[in-house]
Scaffold this active site. Structure first.
Site, PDB file in Angstrom:
ATOM      1  N   ASN A  90      36.737  32.926  35.762  1.00 14.18           N
ATOM      2  CA  ASN A  90      37.335  34.243  36.033  1.00 14.18           C
ATOM      3  C   ASN A  90      36.470  34.986  37.049  1.00 14.18           C
ATOM      4  O   ASN A  90      35.255  35.008  36.935  1.00 14.18           O
ATOM      5  CB  ASN A  90      37.391  35.031  34.708  1.00 14.18           C
ATOM      6  CG  ASN A  90      38.300  36.226  34.764  1.00 14.18           C
ATOM      7  OD1 ASN A  90      39.407  36.149  35.289  1.00 14.18           O
ATOM      8  ND2 ASN A  90      37.852  37.356  34.213  1.00 14.18           N
TER       9      ASN A  90
ATOM     10  N   ASP B  52      44.381  46.254  37.343  1.00 16.22           N
ATOM     11  CA  ASP B  52      44.595  47.700  37.348  1.00 16.22           C
ATOM     12  C   ASP B  52      44.510  48.166  38.795  1.00 16.22           C
ATOM     13  O   ASP B  52      43.909  47.503  39.627  1.00 16.22           O
ATOM     14  CB  ASP B  52      43.662  48.485  36.404  1.00 16.22           C
ATOM     15  CG  ASP B  52      42.198  48.188  36.564  1.00 16.22           C
ATOM     16  OD1 ASP B  52      41.779  47.721  37.642  1.00 16.22           O
ATOM     17  OD2 ASP B  52      41.441  48.442  35.601  1.00 16.22           O
TER      18      ASP B  52
ATOM     19  N   HIS C  31      41.057  44.040  39.869  1.00 21.21           N
ATOM     20  CA  HIS C  31      40.728  45.470  39.795  1.00 21.21           C
ATOM     21  C   HIS C  31      40.883  46.034  41.212  1.00 21.21           C
ATOM     22  O   HIS C  31      39.986  45.898  42.047  1.00 21.21           O
ATOM     23  CB  HIS C  31      39.307  45.667  39.262  1.00 21.21           C
ATOM     24  CG  HIS C  31      39.161  45.203  37.852  1.00 21.21           C
ATOM     25  ND1 HIS C  31      39.811  45.837  36.802  1.00 21.21           N
ATOM     26  CD2 HIS C  31      38.494  44.161  37.309  1.00 21.21           C
ATOM     27  CE1 HIS C  31      39.516  45.190  35.671  1.00 21.21           C
ATOM     28  NE2 HIS C  31      38.728  44.177  35.955  1.00 21.21           N
TER      29      HIS C  31
ATOM     30  N   GLU D 135      43.046  40.807  34.884  1.00 23.53           N
ATOM     31  CA  GLU D 135      42.544  42.150  34.548  1.00 23.53           C
ATOM     32  C   GLU D 135      43.112  43.201  35.500  1.00 23.53           C
ATOM     33  O   GLU D 135      42.391  44.057  36.005  1.00 23.53           O
ATOM     34  CB  GLU D 135      41.006  42.174  34.624  1.00 23.53           C
ATOM     35  CG  GLU D 135      40.324  41.131  33.776  1.00 23.53           C
ATOM     36  CD  GLU D 135      38.803  41.238  33.779  1.00 23.53           C
ATOM     37  OE1 GLU D 135      38.252  42.262  34.232  1.00 23.53           O
ATOM     38  OE2 GLU D 135      38.159  40.281  33.323  1.00 23.53           O
TER      39      GLU D 135
ATOM     40  N   GLU E 196      32.599  35.947  36.522  1.00 25.33           N
ATOM     41  CA  GLU E 196      31.859  36.559  37.636  1.00 25.33           C
ATOM     42  C   GLU E 196      30.601  35.773  37.993  1.00 25.33           C
ATOM     43  O   GLU E 196      29.519  36.338  38.106  1.00 25.33           O
ATOM     44  CB  GLU E 196      31.517  38.018  37.288  1.00 25.33           C
ATOM     45  CG  GLU E 196      32.755  38.837  36.955  1.00 25.33           C
ATOM     46  CD  GLU E 196      32.435  40.279  36.561  1.00 25.33           C
ATOM     47  OE1 GLU E 196      31.258  40.575  36.295  1.00 25.33           O
ATOM     48  OE2 GLU E 196      33.374  41.100  36.525  1.00 25.33           O
TER      49      GLU E 196
END
Ligand code: XIL
Length: 410
Positions: free
Chosen positions: A259, A325, A295, A323, A218
């Site tokens: 990432n 979801d 996400h 990651e 990030e």
């Protein structure tokens, strides 16, 4: 540069199930020897042991659940819960249906491992890769200067080895989870030295056991500029390149990733990330891969994911969904879960369509342990399994997509 001449095709990645070539349902066509050799390919004997362990874990989890009875789902993430025995779907498992060289991973939460009877069985049976959800973050690893707490991360790495799973390391340099003892008031030189020691110590500790690292996490702001963090303020933009070089030195064989979130589709932030990776590589910085967190909100899925992954792959790096979801507004409805399933499927499809896409990792597999309700008010039910470890439509959609690809060889 960076990739040391290794092929970027998925088939050259470590793939525990395929390494022995003997797992039920694994493709029979010959595969190239993995260029990235970790985790070490299982021998036939090792595979038998791993398979026996998976079966035993599933059975034990089932017995424990029977012994304690169903407790429902109070939703308290810290509480122990019982659950019905997990039995793999007749359609197969994610890892069993994954194509050669593709990793299907999950974040692992030690609370789930240690408290939920059904957790270890599902983890072992469905996934061929794991990421520590929090255990390898700096604040957890080095609670006081030079005092390392490896136990949490080591538990996950050891279990992964027994389960024949690859380990993805998360994360070395981030603006969150910096230990309290690291002071923003220190002079730049001291901060830089502390960061260098951290990166070196962690990568060296897991050398040979972690196939890829999120080296920086990030680092971009929403407008695409470098995020205003302690590291940028005190060390300047060069900290990003430094971190990659330190990591490369500590483990020359680990693949090194940047990432990011909000970059899955063709956003302005994704444009900026593309630019950053291009510049770093042009400067000889060992960036091997780009992770897209994923996400997502079922109501607002990203657009153009496949094309976006492709343009990164064209830079010569691997890409990965790190990651994933897909949250829905609570209470979840059948329609919400249907949309969620479609988004999960779409992301998997995009990865399957891009040869350089190494893995799809979900950020936890059960709604019992997901971080979403705590961070996105009013949302939840973001995972493939519900809080009682029952597979949801999204799980069926992924199985279906993988099975369809097997039939068509695509
Ligand atoms: C989250 C974990 O899931 C939570 O348990 C923790 O409290 C905060 O961090 N992007 C990342 C992850 O890179 O490390 C974050 O994980 C989720 C967002």
């Amino acid at each position: 540069m960076g990739d040391g001449g290794r092929s970027l095709d998925r088939a050259s990645l470590p793939h525990p199930d395929d390494a022995a070539g003997a797992v039920a349902g694994a493709p029979t066509r010959p595969r190239p020897v993995p260029a990235v050799t970790r985790p070490r390919p299982l021998t036939a004997a090792g595979l038998l042991v791993a398979a026996a362990l998976v079966v035993a874990t599933v059975l034990l989890a089932g017995m424990a659940a029977v012994g304690t009875g169903r407790a429902g789902n109070p939703g308290g993430a810290g509480a122990a819960r019982s659950a019905p025995a997990y039995t793999p779907s007749a359609a197969g498992t994610l890892r069993g249906l994954a194509p050669a060289g593709m990793l299907i991973g999950t974040a692992v939460d030690p609370r789930g491992l240690n408290l939920d009877p059904a957790y270890p069985g599902v983890l072992a049976a469905e996934f061929n890769a794991v990421t520590a959800e929090n255990a390898m973050k700096w604040g957890n690893l080095e609670p006081s200067p030079g005092v390392y707490a490896w136990a949490g991360g080591d538990q996950i790495v050891d279990l992964a080895r027994r389960n024949g799973q690859a380990v993805y390391g998360h994360t070395l340099v981030w603006h969150n989870d910096v230990p309290d003892w690291v002071s923003p008031d220190w002079p730049a030189q001291r901060l830089r030295e502390v960061l260098r020691r951290h990166v070196t110590a962690v990568v060296a500790h897991y050398r040979g056991r972690v196939w890829a690292w999120d080296v920086v996490n990030e680092v971009l702001a929403e407008d695409g500029s470098l995020r205003d963090t302690l590291w940028l303020r005190k060390l300047g933009p060069g900290y990003v390149a430094d971190a990659f070089r330190w990591a490369r030195q500590a483990d020359p064989d680990a693949r090194l990733f940047v990432n990011e979130y909000g970059t899955e589709g063709r956003t302005a932030k994704a444009d900026a990330l593309l630019d950053l990776v291009r510049r770093l590589r042009a400067d000889g910085v060992p960036v091997d891969g780009v992770g897209f967190q994923g996400h997502l909100d079922a109501e607002r899925p990203p657009e153009g994911v496949r094309g976006n992954l492709r343009r990164f792959a064209a830079l010569g790096v691997r890409v990965a969904v790190t990651e994933l979801d897909v949250r829905v507004r609570l209470p979840a409805t059948a329609e919400g879960l249907r949309r969620q399933a479609a988004v999960y499927r779409e992301v998997l499809r995009a990865c399957l369509d891009v040869a350089a896409c190494a893995s799809v990792t979900v950020w936890g597999f059960t709604d019992a342990r997901s971080w979403i309700p705590g961070y996105h008010r009013g949302f939840g039910a973001a995972c493939l399994f519900d809080a009682d470890f029952r597979p949801k439509p999204a799980h069926a959609a992924l199985l279906d997509e993988l099975a369809a690809r097997r039939r068509t060889g695509g």
